[in-house]
Structures are given as structure tokens and as C-alpha cells.
Scaffold this motif. Sequence first.
Motif, PDB file in Angstrom:
ATOM      1  N   GLU A 135       0.826  -1.208   0.000  1.00 42.65           N
ATOM      2  CA  GLU A 135       0.000   0.000   0.000  1.00 42.65           C
ATOM      3  C   GLU A 135       0.866   1.267   0.000  1.00 42.65           C
ATOM      4  N   GLN A 138       2.066   1.734  -3.468  1.00 45.56           N
ATOM      5  CA  GLN A 138       0.963   2.175  -4.333  1.00 45.56           C
ATOM      6  C   GLN A 138       0.608   3.642  -4.090  1.00 45.56           C
ATOM      7  N   LYS A 142       3.794   5.756  -9.219  1.00 50.33           N
ATOM      8  CA  LYS A 142       2.831   5.473 -10.275  1.00 50.33           C
ATOM      9  C   LYS A 142       2.622   3.964 -10.383  1.00 50.33           C
ATOM     10  N   GLU A 143       1.394   3.594 -10.693  1.00 53.76           N
ATOM     11  CA  GLU A 143       1.013   2.186 -10.749  1.00 53.76           C
ATOM     12  C   GLU A 143       1.902   1.370 -11.692  1.00 53.76           C
ATOM     13  N   ASP A 144       2.285   1.955 -12.837  1.00 58.35           N
ATOM     14  CA  ASP A 144       3.064   1.199 -13.812  1.00 58.35           C
ATOM     15  C   ASP A 144       4.511   0.944 -13.370  1.00 58.35           C
TER      16      ASP A 144
END
Length: 176
Positions: A135, A138, A142-144
Motif C-alpha cells: 500500500e 501504491q 505510479k502504478e506502472d
Amino acid sequence: MQEFRRSLPNILITGTPGVGKSTLCQMVSQRTKFTWREVSKLAEEHNCLDEYDHEYQCPFLNEDKLLDIMEVMMTKGGNIVDYHGCEFFPERWFDAVFVIRTNNTVLYDRLKARGYSGKKLEDNIQCEIFEVLLEEAQNSYKEDLIKVLQNDSQEQLHQNVNTIVEWIERWQEENL
């Protein structure tokens, strides 16, 4: 201002203590010749540790001082940063963030073998159960950039090394 482009990527390996970050970093470093930056050792070498936390049996990290020291190290790329926390590192430093996870029973056994007990043991197990480090990643990157790897066995460890090395090779092909 022109943005500087690194010729090699920087990666962050993060996760709860005991998930196998250091073993993984050492193996990836040997295969890639990237510099393994053990944040705990850097903090000790450069006096980035403050008062001692008796409850958790470890010193507090002076994050600002550490970041100042690491800034120059991160510029060229080719770094594998190894630490159980990640939210205080600047996103611009990393091209990938690998969050290492492990089964709670495996983690318990690893931490007990290290001498963890009481609140320190319990809190680290809870940290993994509630995906605190995932978490944190995240919420910080960035998610990527984030990849999650399970690390319960020797077989998974070797597969994770291959996954990271292959990711580095792809990055180099795409960015040169």
C-alpha cells in the motif's frame, strides 16, 4: 531546464523485513553488476541514524540526511535500492519498484530465526498480513512502476531474480 536521462535504470526492492529483499538484491547485483544500495548500511556508514527505539530494538532513520547523501548516488542509474520502507524516496529516482511478499508462516519462521520476538515480531507479521508495504508503494509511486513478487521458496527466489534481470534488460533495450 532539460531533464537528465539515465543510461541505466534504478530499481527499488521493498517489503516487510524477512521477505528476502537482501538475498534477492545480492543475486540481482551479481548478475547485472548494478550497485546494491543497502539503505540500512548507508545510514550507518553516513551517520544517518538518530536516537534508539527500545521497543523495536533499532535506531530511528534520519531520512532527510540519508536522501541528501543518496541523491548523487542515484543520478547515473544502475542502482538497486534495498529497504523495508519506500514512501520517503523521490519517485524520480526509480524506474521500477519491486514489492516482495511472502507467506506469513514462512515470514514468521524467518523472523524468529533472526531473533525477532514480542512486539517487533508481531508488528512485522501484521505489516505483511495487511499489505502495508504494498500500500505504501501504491500510494507513493505510479502504478506502472510497481511490480509484486512472491518470495516463499528457493524456486521463487531464482524466478524473481530472472524476472528483475529480464526487466532491466528490456528497460535498456527500450531506453538506449
